[in-house]
Design a protein around this motif. Structure first.
Motif, PDB file in Angstrom:
ATOM      1  N   SER A  32      -0.921   4.026  -5.218  1.00  0.00           N
ATOM      2  CA  SER A  32      -1.303   3.139  -6.329  1.00  0.00           C
ATOM      3  C   SER A  32      -1.857   3.964  -7.477  1.00  0.00           C
ATOM      4  CB  SER A  32      -2.343   2.111  -5.875  1.00  0.00           C
ATOM      5  OG  SER A  32      -1.730   1.086  -5.135  1.00  0.00           O
ATOM      6  N   SER A  33      -2.656   4.979  -7.183  1.00  0.00           N
ATOM      7  CA  SER A  33      -3.175   5.830  -8.258  1.00  0.00           C
ATOM      8  C   SER A  33      -2.041   6.606  -8.925  1.00  0.00           C
ATOM      9  CB  SER A  33      -4.209   6.820  -7.711  1.00  0.00           C
ATOM     10  OG  SER A  33      -5.433   6.170  -7.466  1.00  0.00           O
ATOM     11  N   ILE A  34      -1.120   7.134  -8.110  1.00  0.00           N
ATOM     12  CA  ILE A  34      -0.006   7.899  -8.688  1.00  0.00           C
ATOM     13  C   ILE A  34       0.799   7.029  -9.646  1.00  0.00           C
ATOM     14  CG2 ILE A  34       2.215   8.967  -8.084  1.00  0.00           C
ATOM     15  CD1 ILE A  34       0.785  10.142  -5.602  1.00  0.00           C
ATOM     16  N   VAL A  74     -17.286  -0.631  -6.687  1.00  0.00           N
ATOM     17  CA  VAL A  74     -16.378   0.014  -7.653  1.00  0.00           C
ATOM     18  C   VAL A  74     -15.219  -0.929  -7.972  1.00  0.00           C
ATOM     19  CG1 VAL A  74     -14.736   1.920  -7.921  1.00  0.00           C
ATOM     20  CG2 VAL A  74     -17.024   2.372  -7.049  1.00  0.00           C
ATOM     21  N   ARG A  75     -14.722  -1.625  -6.959  1.00  0.00           N
ATOM     22  CA  ARG A  75     -13.639  -2.588  -7.171  1.00  0.00           C
ATOM     23  C   ARG A  75     -14.046  -3.653  -8.200  1.00  0.00           C
ATOM     24  NH1 ARG A  75      -9.247  -4.442  -4.036  1.00  0.00           N
ATOM     25  NH2 ARG A  75      -8.630  -6.519  -4.627  1.00  0.00           N
ATOM     26  N   SER A  76     -15.264  -4.184  -8.049  1.00  0.00           N
ATOM     27  CA  SER A  76     -15.726  -5.208  -8.993  1.00  0.00           C
ATOM     28  C   SER A  76     -15.728  -4.669 -10.421  1.00  0.00           C
ATOM     29  CB  SER A  76     -17.152  -5.654  -8.659  1.00  0.00           C
ATOM     30  OG  SER A  76     -17.179  -6.182  -7.386  1.00  0.00           O
ATOM     31  N   LYS A 112       1.748  -7.876  -0.872  1.00  0.00           N
ATOM     32  CA  LYS A 112       1.186  -6.852   0.040  1.00  0.00           C
ATOM     33  C   LYS A 112       0.143  -7.416   0.983  1.00  0.00           C
ATOM     34  CE  LYS A 112      -0.349  -4.637  -3.349  1.00  0.00           C
ATOM     35  NZ  LYS A 112      -1.427  -5.534  -3.039  1.00  0.00           N
ATOM     36  N   THR A 113      -0.808  -8.168   0.418  1.00  0.00           N
ATOM     37  CA  THR A 113      -1.926  -8.636   1.235  1.00  0.00           C
ATOM     38  C   THR A 113      -1.417  -9.536   2.356  1.00  0.00           C
ATOM     39  OG1 THR A 113      -3.288  -8.475  -0.735  1.00  0.00           O
ATOM     40  CG2 THR A 113      -4.194  -9.735   1.084  1.00  0.00           C
ATOM     41  N   THR A 114      -0.453 -10.382   2.027  1.00  0.00           N
ATOM     42  CA  THR A 114       0.185 -11.229   3.046  1.00  0.00           C
ATOM     43  C   THR A 114       0.838 -10.372   4.113  1.00  0.00           C
ATOM     44  OG1 THR A 114       0.637 -12.893   1.341  1.00  0.00           O
ATOM     45  CG2 THR A 114       1.969 -13.000   3.367  1.00  0.00           C
ATOM     46  N   GLN A 115       1.540  -9.340   3.697  1.00  0.00           N
ATOM     47  CA  GLN A 115       2.274  -8.507   4.664  1.00  0.00           C
ATOM     48  C   GLN A 115       1.351  -7.592   5.460  1.00  0.00           C
ATOM     49  OE1 GLN A 115       5.335  -8.846   5.707  1.00  0.00           O
ATOM     50  NE2 GLN A 115       5.552 -10.585   4.316  1.00  0.00           N
ATOM     51  N   PRO A 159       3.774  -3.420  -6.730  1.00  0.00           N
ATOM     52  CA  PRO A 159       3.178  -3.991  -7.936  1.00  0.00           C
ATOM     53  C   PRO A 159       2.297  -5.200  -7.603  1.00  0.00           C
ATOM     54  CG  PRO A 159       5.567  -3.760  -8.152  1.00  0.00           C
ATOM     55  CD  PRO A 159       5.233  -3.493  -6.727  1.00  0.00           C
ATOM     56  N   ASP A 160       1.477  -5.603  -8.567  1.00  0.00           N
ATOM     57  CA  ASP A 160       0.606  -6.769  -8.382  1.00  0.00           C
ATOM     58  C   ASP A 160       1.441  -7.999  -7.999  1.00  0.00           C
ATOM     59  OD1 ASP A 160      -2.258  -6.087  -9.837  1.00  0.00           O
ATOM     60  OD2 ASP A 160      -0.566  -4.959 -10.651  1.00  0.00           O
ATOM     61  N   GLY A 161       0.956  -8.746  -7.019  1.00  0.00           N
ATOM     62  CA  GLY A 161       1.574 -10.009  -6.660  1.00  0.00           C
ATOM     63  C   GLY A 161       2.887  -9.904  -5.905  1.00  0.00           C
ATOM     64  N   ASP A 204      -4.216  -1.693   2.633  1.00  0.00           N
ATOM     65  CA  ASP A 204      -3.622  -2.364   1.475  1.00  0.00           C
ATOM     66  C   ASP A 204      -3.880  -1.463   0.260  1.00  0.00           C
ATOM     67  OD1 ASP A 204      -2.926  -4.189  -0.538  1.00  0.00           O
ATOM     68  OD2 ASP A 204      -3.908  -5.878   0.445  1.00  0.00           O
ATOM     69  N   ARG A 205      -2.887  -0.693  -0.117  1.00  0.00           N
ATOM     70  CA  ARG A 205      -2.936   0.323  -1.187  1.00  0.00           C
ATOM     71  C   ARG A 205      -3.655   1.593  -0.725  1.00  0.00           C
ATOM     72  NH1 ARG A 205      -0.948  -1.688  -5.831  1.00  0.00           N
ATOM     73  NH2 ARG A 205      -1.219  -3.871  -6.359  1.00  0.00           N
ATOM     74  N   PHE A 206      -3.215   2.743  -1.272  1.00  0.00           N
ATOM     75  CA  PHE A 206      -3.897   4.030  -1.072  1.00  0.00           C
ATOM     76  C   PHE A 206      -3.467   4.945  -2.215  1.00  0.00           C
ATOM     77  CE2 PHE A 206      -5.156   7.891   1.417  1.00  0.00           C
ATOM     78  CZ  PHE A 206      -6.460   7.514   1.672  1.00  0.00           C
TER      79      PHE A 206
END
Ligand code: T5A
Length: 195
Positions: A96-98, A46-48, A13-16, A8-10, A91-93
């Motif tokens: 996250s969509s599922i 697309v992210r933006s 993940k990015t740290t890890q 989930p958000d926050g 970081d995510r694949f």
């Protein structure tokens, strides 16, 4: 070896992802680090769009935009790296969509999984580490972070359900505690041990 970190958000993940890449490189692996959506010119644009709270995006359009970004990074970045014998830590694949689109938005696990598998021409991670148990979201929510408490409860529950849906590749890791302690658990999960 293709590894994705999810949660989930926050959740951290990015740290890890950064700590895992550091550890794998110290072990002598050639590692490519990337993130989703992003990692390519198309993906970053697309992210933006996807995170912009000023843009109206229907649920199915959202799902297709995430799939399009994934198609691009799979072809342009991840497949070439794997073909060259490199490790890839993303970081995510697909998961996250599922979870976000399939479960939390209610579009369904199977159609979203199928759309993503089509987008990546069948590319899946060898191992997916799902972090859970904490929420360290910041004060300025993006479009998806602003989706509301019920939505984020479904996201958190969805990520916990992934290990049962895809037991061959998904490992749950408790994200509570010091960064290095969590990093130890993430690294161990790549070798097959659940945390
Ligand atoms: N999305 C994405 C979909 O809906 N469908 C999809 O298919 C895809 C691919 C992407 C958004 O898009 C959605 C999901 C997301 O809403 P994102 O930037 O990848 O956005 O996702 P976020 O989870 O929002 O990213 P964040 O950077 O906000 O959160 P992280 O990466 O989980 O957490 P991180 O590492 O930045 O840490 C958060 C804070 O906690 C601290 C960090 O320093 C940071 O301040 N922290 C710790 N503090 C104490 N102890 C620890 N162990 C800590 N670990 C981290």
């Amino acid at each position: 070896m293709f590894v994705s970190l999810e949660g989930p958000d926050g959740v951290g993940k990015t740290t890890q992802v950064a700590l895992l890449v550091e550890r794998l490189r110290a072990e002598g692996h050639d590692v490519l680090q990337c993130r989703e959506p992003g990692g390519t010119e198309l993906g970053e644009r697309v992210r933006s769009l996807l995170l912009d709270g000023q843009v109206a995006i229907a649920d199915r359009a959202e799902a297709m935009l995430f799939a399009a970004a994934r198609a691009q990074i799979a072809e342009e970045v991840i497949r070439p790296a794997l073909a060259a014998g490199r490790w890839v830590v993303c970081d995510r694949f697909i998961d996250s969509s599922i979870v976000y689109q399939g479960m939390a938005r209610g579009l369904g696990v199977e159609p979203i999984r199928d759309a993503s598998v089509f987008a990546t021409d069948g590319l899946l991670p060898d191992r997916t580490v799902v972090l859970h148990g904490v929420d360290r979201r910041g004060d300025e929510p993006d479009r998806i972070e602003a989706a509301g408490a019920d939505f984020h409860r479904r996201v958190a529950e969805g990520f916990l359900a992934l290990a049962d849906l895809f037991p061959e590749r998904v490992r749950l890791v408790d994200a509570r505690g010091e960064r290095d302690a969590v990093a130890d658990r993430v690294r161990a999960a790549l070798d097959g041990g659940a945390a």
